[in-house]
Write an enzyme that holds these catalytic residues in place. Structure first.
Site, mmCIF file in Angstrom:
data_model
loop_
_atom_site.group_PDB
_atom_site.id
_atom_site.type_symbol
_atom_site.label_atom_id
_atom_site.label_comp_id
_atom_site.label_asym_id
_atom_site.label_seq_id
_atom_site.Cartn_x
_atom_site.Cartn_y
_atom_site.Cartn_z
ATOM 1 N N ARG A 219 -46.847 -19.453 -37.818
ATOM 2 C CA ARG A 219 -46.165 -19.215 -36.557
ATOM 3 C C ARG A 219 -46.001 -17.715 -36.362
ATOM 4 N NH1 ARG A 219 -40.257 -20.686 -36.776
ATOM 5 N NH2 ARG A 219 -39.880 -18.458 -36.602
ATOM 6 N N HIS B 86 -39.353 -18.891 -33.193
ATOM 7 C CA HIS B 86 -39.228 -20.350 -33.135
ATOM 8 C C HIS B 86 -39.176 -20.810 -31.679
ATOM 9 C CE1 HIS B 86 -38.010 -24.415 -34.080
ATOM 10 N NE2 HIS B 86 -36.915 -24.267 -33.355
ATOM 11 N N TYR C 155 -34.633 -12.749 -39.918
ATOM 12 C CA TYR C 155 -34.903 -13.478 -41.160
ATOM 13 C C TYR C 155 -36.315 -13.275 -41.686
ATOM 14 C CZ TYR C 155 -36.894 -16.795 -37.762
ATOM 15 O OH TYR C 155 -37.606 -17.367 -36.725
#
Length: 349
Positions: free
Chosen positions: A239, A243, A252
């Protein structure tokens, strides 16, 4: 792990040049869709969007593996798979603006996108069981991310499929992140594919940045499923973006230095380079399909924008055909206000 790009020439596969060109065309189409959709969300055209950049090859490969009658159970990030299957881009855009997903009345056998994590997995197993009971020759393919394998729905769906020989392929796009958790922090399992062992079904891994390898593995898995042997496919991909548009991955994710080199290769650039090396395409082909994708997107946006925006009072339409007079008056007044001042109902206001 199955791989074709960088490991074999086209002549050593089951595919021909047109198969490769079709895969590259759909990867370009869906990459442009993702880029345009993200830009539209950023200017308030729709409320939220889950980008899938980096996962196009896995989704296109899986889509090209499916028969026309196979049923797709998508997750919220399966837009490339839906588009490659034939769902109009405008339907997906309208869904992100709050409309049903079937505005075009298309006949592609695809269920609604599942936004709750993993809820579509038992549905796919159940549909596969129904196909068996009805003596119909199609299989379900259900899409989900690696984070979904930690949900109870995943285990229930695989358990039912294994026990009842449901013609179902469980297609996990392992993109490295369960929202903000890396794979190793949301499961201690050696892989996602190995989880299939607990349910008496086969688990396989494939390079998800390789559309032809993914197509080959999913074709075989669907054939097995139609024979009553469900399969769990783990497509390793990455990815590249957030998100969703509400996420900030910089909080993160810091460079991901431990990723294997192949996962850092963009699937579009990687596959286009391989196709050039194989003499399948040239730069003119890429320019042509990009221009076609841009035209298709422009038409899709125009189609979506031509659909009248609903007003809150429209919610009563499904409750009763004989609405109370005061509700009808409120709705008519709201609709008149919306027609006179459409900007009031735009998301970016």
């Amino acid at each position: 792990m199955t791989r074709i790009v960088g490991a074999r020439d086209l002549d050593g596969t089951r595919f021909d040049a047109e198969d490769a060109r079709a895969a590259l065309r759909d990867i370009v189409r869906t990459r442009r869709f993702d880029e345009r959709a993200l830009a539209l969300q950023r200017r308030g055209w729709m409320s939220g969007y889950p980008p899938f950049e980096g996962q196009e090859a896995a989704q296109v490969g899986a889509a090209h593996a499916m028969r026309e009658e196979d049923h797709l159970f998508p997750t919220y990030r399966s837009n490339a798979l839906q588009i490659a299957r034939g769902v109009p881009m405008s339907d997906i855009l309208l869904f992100r603006r709050g409309f049903p997903e079937y505005h075009s009345d298309h006949d592609v056998p695809v269920f609604p996108q599942a936004v709750p994590i993993a809820s579509q997995i038992p549905h796919a197993a159940g549909a596969g069981m129904a196909a068996t009971y009805a003596d119909e020759d199609w299989a379900s393919l259900v899409c989900f991310g690696d984070g979904a394998t930690s949900e109870g729905d995943f285990h229930e769906g695989l358990n039912f499929a294994g026990v009842f020989d449901a013609p179902t392929v469980f297609f996990c796009e392992n993109n490295g992140w369960a929202i903000s958790l890396p794979r190793e922090r949301q499961t201690a399992s050696e892989s996602i594919a190995v989880k299939a062992d607990a349910y008496g079904i086969e688990g396989v891994r494939v390079d998800g940045n390789d559309p032809l390898a993914t197509r080959a593995v999913v074709e075989d898995a669907l054939a097995s499923a139609r024979d009553g042997d469900p399969v769990l496919v783990e497509a390793l991909t990455y990815r590249q973006g957030a998100h969703t548009t509400a996420d900030d991955p910089s909080q993160y994710r810091d460079g991901d230095p431990d990723l294997p080199a192949w996962r850092l290769r963009d699937p579009l650039d990687r596959f286009a380079e391989w196709c050039r090396d194989q003499g399948i395409v040239d730069d003119g082909f890429l320019e042509e399909v990009t221009e076609e994708a841009n035209d298709e997107l422009a038409e899709a946006v125009e189609t979506a924008e031509a659909v009248p925006r609903p007003v809150p009072e429209d919610m009563f339409d499904s409750l009763s055909e004989d609405l109370p007079a005061d509700v009808r008056r409120q709705r008519e007044a709201a609709r008149a206000a919306a027609d006179e001042h459409p900007e009031t109902y735009e998301l970016d206001r």
